[in-house]
Design an enzyme around this catalytic site. Structure first.
Site, PDB file in Angstrom:
ATOM      1  N   GLU A   6      39.723  62.326  -0.136  1.00  0.00           N
ATOM      2  CA  GLU A   6      40.791  61.449  -0.613  1.00  0.00           C
ATOM      3  C   GLU A   6      41.079  60.342   0.380  1.00  0.00           C
ATOM      4  O   GLU A   6      41.139  60.566   1.583  1.00  0.00           O
ATOM      5  CB  GLU A   6      42.056  62.263  -0.849  1.00  0.00           C
ATOM      6  CG  GLU A   6      41.924  63.103  -2.084  1.00  0.00           C
ATOM      7  CD  GLU A   6      43.227  63.777  -2.459  1.00  0.00           C
ATOM      8  OE1 GLU A   6      43.704  63.525  -3.565  1.00  0.00           O
ATOM      9  OE2 GLU A   6      43.731  64.544  -1.641  1.00  0.00           O
ATOM     10  N   CYS A  13      52.185  61.194   2.472  1.00  0.00           N
ATOM     11  CA  CYS A  13      51.834  62.071   3.610  1.00  0.00           C
ATOM     12  C   CYS A  13      51.874  63.528   3.210  1.00  0.00           C
ATOM     13  O   CYS A  13      52.850  63.996   2.636  1.00  0.00           O
ATOM     14  CB  CYS A  13      52.844  61.913   4.740  1.00  0.00           C
ATOM     15  SG  CYS A  13      52.750  60.385   5.596  1.00  0.00           S
TER      16      CYS A  13
HETATM   17  N1  SAH Z   1      46.237  66.430  10.500  1.00  0.00           N
HETATM   18  C1  SAH Z   1      46.839  65.307  11.120  1.00  0.00           C
HETATM   19  C2  SAH Z   1      46.798  64.078  10.246  1.00  0.00           C
HETATM   20  C3  SAH Z   1      47.047  64.263   8.779  1.00  0.00           C
HETATM   21  S1  SAH Z   1      48.677  64.717   8.324  1.00  0.00           S
HETATM   22  C4  SAH Z   1      48.266  65.630  11.534  1.00  0.00           C
HETATM   23  O1  SAH Z   1      48.792  66.648  11.115  1.00  0.00           O
HETATM   24  O2  SAH Z   1      48.824  64.854  12.300  1.00  0.00           O
HETATM   25  C5  SAH Z   1      49.536  63.184   8.536  1.00  0.00           C
HETATM   26  C6  SAH Z   1      51.038  63.329   8.705  1.00  0.00           C
HETATM   27  O3  SAH Z   1      51.638  63.829   7.519  1.00  0.00           O
HETATM   28  C7  SAH Z   1      51.441  64.290   9.819  1.00  0.00           C
HETATM   29  O4  SAH Z   1      52.376  63.672  10.681  1.00  0.00           O
HETATM   30  C8  SAH Z   1      52.095  65.444   9.073  1.00  0.00           C
HETATM   31  O5  SAH Z   1      53.087  66.059   9.872  1.00  0.00           O
HETATM   32  C9  SAH Z   1      52.649  64.750   7.860  1.00  0.00           C
HETATM   33  N2  SAH Z   1      52.898  65.600   6.712  1.00  0.00           N
HETATM   34  C10 SAH Z   1      52.223  66.705   6.331  1.00  0.00           C
HETATM   35  N3  SAH Z   1      52.737  67.202   5.183  1.00  0.00           N
HETATM   36  C11 SAH Z   1      53.780  66.409   4.836  1.00  0.00           C
HETATM   37  C12 SAH Z   1      54.690  66.397   3.739  1.00  0.00           C
HETATM   38  N4  SAH Z   1      54.621  67.284   2.762  1.00  0.00           N
HETATM   39  N5  SAH Z   1      55.618  65.413   3.707  1.00  0.00           N
HETATM   40  C13 SAH Z   1      55.677  64.469   4.671  1.00  0.00           C
HETATM   41  N6  SAH Z   1      54.815  64.421   5.713  1.00  0.00           N
HETATM   42  C14 SAH Z   1      53.890  65.385   5.804  1.00  0.00           C
END
Ligand code: SAH
Ligand code: SF4
Length: 399
Positions: free
Chosen positions: A112, A391
């Site tokens: 994705e 995110c």
């Molecule tokens: N794996 C890496 C990058 C992908 S996630 C990481 O975790 O940093 C990217 C961002 O989305 C991260 O900061 C994570 O904390 C956030 N994230 C994950 N699930 C989310 C959700 N349901 N709502 C908002 N942000 C979320």
């Protein structure tokens, strides 16, 4: 010609297939390949330019190559192998989420990638805040075919995946529910970007493109391929590293290695909690590497002029969004003595996740407290929440 030469660094899945993607190969790998076709060294420059600067999609488009050479390469199983956009979901806010299939046709996995016209409010590259409302998501998501002509844009952020699924298991993240499927190759990571640039007829140099490696997966658990993709995108495609940000959940050895890279994006750490106890309850990986060890590793990164480290902080209603959390977070950021900013992300809900969105007033108060304590804090505007593009929502939802 049936020889399938062994190219150092090629994914094993690629080695065993008859088809081999040229896209994703480094300059050295292209040189070895062209030598095997008894070509002079200038052909390497031509092929590199065609793949990464011109972003060709078929061998026939490599204009400087003689027809006979292109035919020989095709007969030997080589093709461009750029990942293909197989499905497009369009949000009411203009965001597009793509399912992108691997280039060799034999790969059944899709990854994705998300296109956010006009930036995503938190990673514009200049650190400013575009926030204009946290909860607006009117309108219905619409699924359209790839044939729909895309509007050319001059400014956008592309969110890129580094793995199919993720092994880290943060409790609030939908991608975690997929589990870990596989690592992407450098070509598949950089190829997502190029497929999307081509769809939107982006001209590097004219258009302002930011990349955030914040899609599916943990980039630092696929370190070598991720960094090779970065180099292809910086040196080949021409996107400045200062317009790229990679987010990690806190893989300590990855951060330590990252600190030594001559070419690297900016770094964001998904902190998400003001102390180890809260962090551990939502991100079990904290048990392996605690906050202090991560901050120590961050301090070892030589920051460029005006560069700041980003702390991402997903606000979960009732879990980490109270004023006392904001106070503790402000203290933590100040004590870290890092040139840093905080990006607040309102948790994006999904099915079967035991969390609640924070109240709008609590989000504003949280940000206000950080700012009045002298900590830069921005609120990331959710993009494409209605199409599961925001995110933590990437889990290959197909409707
Ligand atoms: N794996 C890496 C990058 C992908 S996630 C990481 O975790 O940093 C990217 C961002 O989305 C991260 O900061 C994570 O904390 C956030 N994230 C994950 N699930 C989310 C959700 N349901 N709502 C908002 N942000 C979320
Ligand atoms: Fe993986 Fe990042 Fe989701 Fe955690 S937040 S499960 S590291 S994608």
């Amino acid at each position: 010609m049936t020889t399938q030469i062994q190219i150092e660094g090629l994914a094993s899945s690629q080695k065993s297939l008859k088809f081999t993607s040229l896209f994703g190969l480094s300059n050295e790998q292209l040189a070895v390949l062209l030598e095997s076709f008894t070509q002079p060294s200038y052909r390497t420059r031509q092929l590199w330019h065609a793949l990464y600067c011109q972003r060709v999609e078929a061998l026939e488009e490599i204009a400087p190559f003689p027809v006979q050479l292109r035919q020989q390469m095709a007969a030997a199983g080589y093709g461009i192998g750029l990942p293909k956009i197989s499905q497009v979901f369009t949000s009411s806010d203009g965001t597009e989420r793509y399912l992108i299939a691997c280039g060799d046709g034999a790969c059944v996995e899709t990854v994705e990638t998300v296109w956010m016209p006009n930036g995503d409010g938190g990673e514009r590259g200049d650190g400013s805040n575009e926030s204009d409302g946290l909860y607006g998501m009117d309108g219905l998501a619409e699924s359209v075919s790839q044939a729909t002509p895309a509007e050319p844009y001059h400014r956008a952020t592309i969110c890129v995946s580094s793995q199919v699924g993720c092994a880290v298991n943060c409790h609030f993240c939908l991608t975690a529910k997929l589990g870990m499927k596989r690592n992407l190759t450098a070509g598949e990571i950089a190829g997502q970007v190029v497929a999307v640039l081509n769809r939107h007829q982006v001209r590097i140099g004219r258009d302002r493109i930011n990349l955030v490696f914040m899609g599916m997966g943990e980039p630092f658990l696929n370190y070598a391929a991720f960094m090779e993709a970065v180099r292809l995108l910086v040196v080949g495609v021409g996107i400045p590293e200062s317009r790229m940000t990679v987010s990690t959940s806190g893989i300590l050895p990855g951060i330590e290695r990252f600190a030594t890279e001559p070419i690297r994006p900016k770094l964001a750490l998904s902190l998400n909690a003001p102390n180890d106890a809260v962090r551990e309850s939502i991100m079990p990986i904290t048990r392996k590497w605690n906050i202090d060890s991560l901050l120590l590793a961050l301090r070892a990164i030589p920051l460029r002029p005006r560069e700041r480290v980003t702390f991402e902080y997903v606000l979960l209603g009732g879990i980490n969004d109270r004023l006392q959390d904001a106070r503790e977070l402000a203290q933590l950021v100040q004590d870290s003595r890092l040139h840093a900013k905080v990006n607040l992300i309102v948790w994006n809900p999904g099915p079967d996740t035991p969390y609640q969105m924070p109240q709008e007033a609590d989000v504003a108060a949280f940000q206000q407290h950080l700012i009045s304590s002298g900590v830069s804090a921005y609120i990331r505007r959710p993009r494409g929440r209605d199409i599961y593009a925001a995110c933590g929502q990437l889990k290959r939802t197909t409707a």
